[in-house]
Design an enzyme around this catalytic site. Structure first.
Site, PDB file in Angstrom:
ATOM      1  N   ASN A   1      -0.502  12.145   1.094  1.00 50.89           N
ATOM      2  CA  ASN A   1       0.253  11.005   0.556  1.00 50.89           C
ATOM      3  C   ASN A   1       0.623  11.257  -0.899  1.00 50.89           C
ATOM      4  OD1 ASN A   1      -0.058   9.280   2.848  1.00 50.89           O
ATOM      5  ND2 ASN A   1      -2.155   8.869   2.243  1.00 50.89           N
TER       6      ASN A   1
ATOM      7  N   LYS B   1      -6.052  -2.274  -1.949  1.00 46.86           N
ATOM      8  CA  LYS B   1      -6.999  -2.144  -0.827  1.00 46.86           C
ATOM      9  C   LYS B   1      -7.577  -3.510  -0.476  1.00 46.86           C
ATOM     10  CE  LYS B   1      -7.338   2.325   0.053  1.00 46.86           C
ATOM     11  NZ  LYS B   1      -7.651   3.188   1.139  1.00 46.86           N
TER      12      LYS B   1
ATOM     13  N   GLU C   1     -13.278   4.435  -4.135  1.00 46.04           N
ATOM     14  CA  GLU C   1     -11.891   4.735  -3.812  1.00 46.04           C
ATOM     15  C   GLU C   1     -11.254   5.639  -4.868  1.00 46.04           C
ATOM     16  OE1 GLU C   1     -10.569   3.397  -0.904  1.00 46.04           O
ATOM     17  OE2 GLU C   1      -8.991   4.815  -1.371  1.00 46.04           O
ATOM     18  N   ASP C   2     -10.663   6.722  -4.411  1.00 48.80           N
ATOM     19  CA  ASP C   2      -9.870   7.594  -5.278  1.00 48.80           C
ATOM     20  C   ASP C   2     -10.608   8.104  -6.514  1.00 48.80           C
ATOM     21  OD1 ASP C   2      -8.002   7.294  -3.354  1.00 48.80           O
ATOM     22  OD2 ASP C   2      -6.422   6.484  -4.620  1.00 48.80           O
TER      23      ASP C   2
ATOM     24  N   ARG D   1      -8.339  10.462  -8.997  1.00 44.85           N
ATOM     25  CA  ARG D   1      -7.510  11.115  -7.962  1.00 44.85           C
ATOM     26  C   ARG D   1      -6.813  10.033  -7.151  1.00 44.85           C
ATOM     27  NH1 ARG D   1      -8.269  11.509  -2.255  1.00 44.85           N
ATOM     28  NH2 ARG D   1      -7.019   9.756  -2.834  1.00 44.85           N
TER      29      ARG D   1
ATOM     30  N   TYR E   1       0.842  -1.187   0.000  1.00 47.72           N
ATOM     31  CA  TYR E   1       0.000   0.000   0.000  1.00 47.72           C
ATOM     32  C   TYR E   1       0.885   1.248   0.000  1.00 47.72           C
ATOM     33  CZ  TYR E   1      -4.145   2.456  -0.319  1.00 47.72           C
ATOM     34  OH  TYR E   1      -5.097   3.294  -0.830  1.00 47.72           O
TER      35      TYR E   1
ATOM     36  N   ASP F   1     -14.027   5.482   1.117  1.00 49.47           N
ATOM     37  CA  ASP F   1     -12.934   5.440   2.091  1.00 49.47           C
ATOM     38  C   ASP F   1     -12.199   6.773   2.191  1.00 49.47           C
ATOM     39  OD1 ASP F   1     -11.167   4.087   3.904  1.00 49.47           O
ATOM     40  OD2 ASP F   1      -9.661   4.319   2.326  1.00 49.47           O
ATOM     41  N   ASP F   2     -12.063   7.475   1.073  1.00 48.48           N
ATOM     42  CA  ASP F   2     -11.313   8.741   1.110  1.00 48.48           C
ATOM     43  C   ASP F   2     -12.016   9.771   1.982  1.00 48.48           C
ATOM     44  OD1 ASP F   2      -9.433   7.807  -0.904  1.00 48.48           O
ATOM     45  OD2 ASP F   2     -11.202   7.836  -2.180  1.00 48.48           O
TER      46      ASP F   2
END
Ligand code: NAD
Length: 567
Positions: free
Chosen positions: A411, A174, A246-247, A156, A103, A269-270
């Site tokens: 990150n 993930k 996600e993203d 993203r 990850y 999750d973000d």
């Protein structure tokens, strides 16, 4: 079990070399002599037998032989493709070494180079050209009992921007964490990339690019594809299939969450996972600062998915302390690329969720000046602007408060607002620091500080496991607040003494298991769980459904016939 009845044993449906080619069944040189003979493997392997523990040691030797983390990532993914149990055994027994590889931060690099390192497809690629056929594509996936889906459209990726189809590395990573960190059964997991093109010109120009070579589709066809996707998932796998978003780019992330959260089993999750992990760190930090949560004033550098998600959960947690929503909102200050978010801001309006946090104050552009004026007790960075927490800013934080909370969450590491060392040095070791990507321990004036990592991995695997196994249909905000409180509770005095507001990452399997148990308990208490009968002991229940990384025996003892042939 009835007396005399043999224990149920895994009996592979395939034989011979096909067993070794199936990563779910392959045990490499750990197949016993009997298994080799009965399953038609004899002679296909070197004669020695190596048990799983020795295999783990061999993997670790090979792992360390690679000179860079990207090669280590490639090595681990190829192990996952070859021998799933061994891969997860390695991950669970060396979590702190493996997490930064499978990850963040290495997964970010892997995504950037996905075209180069792509060996074997893992998961489904659904493109905008598949409109009308999404269900048929899901039917191509060979497993019928999928229960966990992580989906991205690659817009993203971490703080790296639009990586198009290269973003597939994120759902893959993930889901590896679902299993490695919470014991989710890997065959129930499905990573999905929704490829609607990319606005990243260098990818469009890249001959090795693996995705659709077109600009991103953003109009009604995008929405139609996502709607069709959600319906198709429900039709193929049932309405209790969890979909983790996600993203996605900021605008779509919030919009899709609002659209689907009350109708499907989804979370983002973000937004929500980040919120829970950050709030857990903040709650744990109260043991150091001696304050109530509502005694704090927050400045968020960035007003995107992470910051808004955290801010919303902080408001909820303050309300749980008895503070009104209005009072709670007044303690939260947001900063975006146009400066402090205030009402009637002359430079750049304030839209969407940001509006709620627009304060009555004069505009201020520079972050250092904002900190000087607002005097926050906590500053949280999630704008992917490296170095945004300057020495001057950090010193101001320390001047205003004895134990300032400094979370540099951006990150990967290259995007962090400051390093752990910079934070501890500038505040003379007084700050409560956490980061998104890992930092090594810092030595300062004879003391060693072990910076905590506010890694979403503490939260989403346990929450996902709890949601699926207790059959929660709608993943409400309460579930994330419960998981945050559960995580904060697991931070010990020893952790705090070492300067970290999270348990060590090496304990994450135990942590996820406890979080899952607490969420299940909460769900039953609040009539959110649909799995009956209700298990009495939630922790035991969670442990009973977790994936076992130990090899199964394919030969029951009852068939303990004499074997022919000797080594
Ligand atoms: P996002 O794109 O939704 O939001 C970014 C925000 O930063 C936007 O509001 C934007 O206006 C703001 N911004 C851009 N330039 C700025 C500037 N110069 N000054 C102030 N604000 C500026 O992204 P996100 O999902 O919120 O993620 C942001 C970062 O947080 C990423 O690096 C991501 O990896 C990191 N993150 C960390 C964790 C974690 O540590 N657990 C979790 C989620 C996200």
């Amino acid at each position: 079990m009835a007396e005399g009845k043999p224990a149920r044993i895994a009996v592979p449906k395939v034989r011979g070399v096909d067993i070794m080619r199936d990563p779910n069944l392959n045990k490499g040189m750990a197949f016993s002599l009997k298994e080799r003979q009965v399953l038609g493997l004899h002679g296909l392997l070197p004669p020695a037998m190596l048990d799983q523990q020795h295999q783990v040691e061999r993997v670790m030797v090979n792992f360390h032989r690679w000179e860079n983390d990207l090669d280590r990532y490639i090595y681990l993914i190829s192990l996952q493709d070859r021998n799933e149990k061994l891969f997860y055994k390695v991950v669970t027994s060396h979590i702190d070494i493996m997490l930064p590889i499978i990850y963040t931060p290495t997964v970010g690099l892997a995504c950037q180079k996905y075209g180069l390192i792509f060996r074997k497809p893992r998961g489904l690629f659904i493109t905008i050209n598949d409109l009308g056929y999404v269900y048929d594509i899901l039917c191509n996936w060979p497993v019928d009992n999928v229960k966990y889906i992580v989906v991205t459209d690659g817009e993203r990726i971490l703080g790296l921007g639009d990586l198009g189809a290269y973003g597939m590395g994120i759902p893959v990573g993930k889901l590896a964490l679902y299993t490695g960190l919470a014991g989710v059964t890997p065959s129930q997991c499905l990573p999905i990339m929704i490829d609607v093109g990319t606005d990243n010109q260098s990818l469009l120009d890249d001959p090795l690019y693996i995705g659709l070579k077109q600009k991103r589709e953003r109009g009604p066809r995008y929405d139609k594809l996502l709607d069709e996707f959600m319906k198709a998932v429900t039709k193929r796998y049932g309405d209790n299939t969890l979909v983790q978003f996600e993203d996605f780019g900021n605008a779509n992330a919030f919009r899709l969450l609002e659209k689907y959260r009350d109708h499907y089993c989804v979370f983002n999750d973000d937004i929500q996972g980040t919120a829970a992990v950050a709030v857990a760190g903040i709650i744990a930090s109260l043991k150091i600062t001696g304050k109530k949560l509502s005694d704090n004033v927050f400045v968020f550098q960035g007003a995107g998915e992470a910051s808004i998600g955290i801010a919303l959960l902080v408001v909820m947690a303050m309300q749980a302390e008895g503070v009104s929503r209005e009072e709670a909102i007044k303690k939260i200050w947001m900063v975006d690329s146009k400066g402090l978010i205030v009402k009637n801001r002359p430079r750049g309006g304030v839209t969407g969720h940001k509006e709620m946090f627009a304060q009555d104050h004069k505009p201020i552009d520079k972050l250092e000046d904002i900190v000087e004026a607002i005097k926050p007790t906590a500053i949280i960075g999630a704008a992917a602007v490296p170095g945004a927490f300057t020495e001057k800013l950090l010193k101001t934080m320390a001047k205003n408060h004895k134990h300032p909370i400094i979370f540099a969450l951006s990150n990967p590491t290259s995007k962090a607002e400051c390093t752990a060392e910079q934070a501890y040095k500038a505040t003379e070791g007084q700050c409560v620091f956490a980061s998104g990507s890992p930092f090594s321990p810092v030595q300062l004036k004879g003391k060693t500080y072990h910076p905590g990592q506010g890694n979403n991995a503490y939260i989403f695997p346990g929450v996902a496991l709890a949601v699926v196994v207790s059959d929660i249909r709608i993943v409400s905000e309460d579930i994330f607040l419960t998981s945050a409180k559960s995580l904060a509770k697991l931070v010990t005095q020893n952790d705090l003494d070492k300067g970290r507001v999270y348990p060590p990452l090496s304990d994450i399997l135990t942590v996820s298991t406890q979080i899952a148990a607490d969420v299940v308990e909460f769900a039953y208490r609040n009539n959110m769980a649909h799995r009956f009968p209700e298990p009495k002991d939630k922790l035991e229940f969670i442990k009973s459904v977790q994936y076992d990384t130990n090899y199964e025996s394919f030969i029951p003892h009852i068939y303990d016939w004499p074997v022919s042939g000797k080594l």
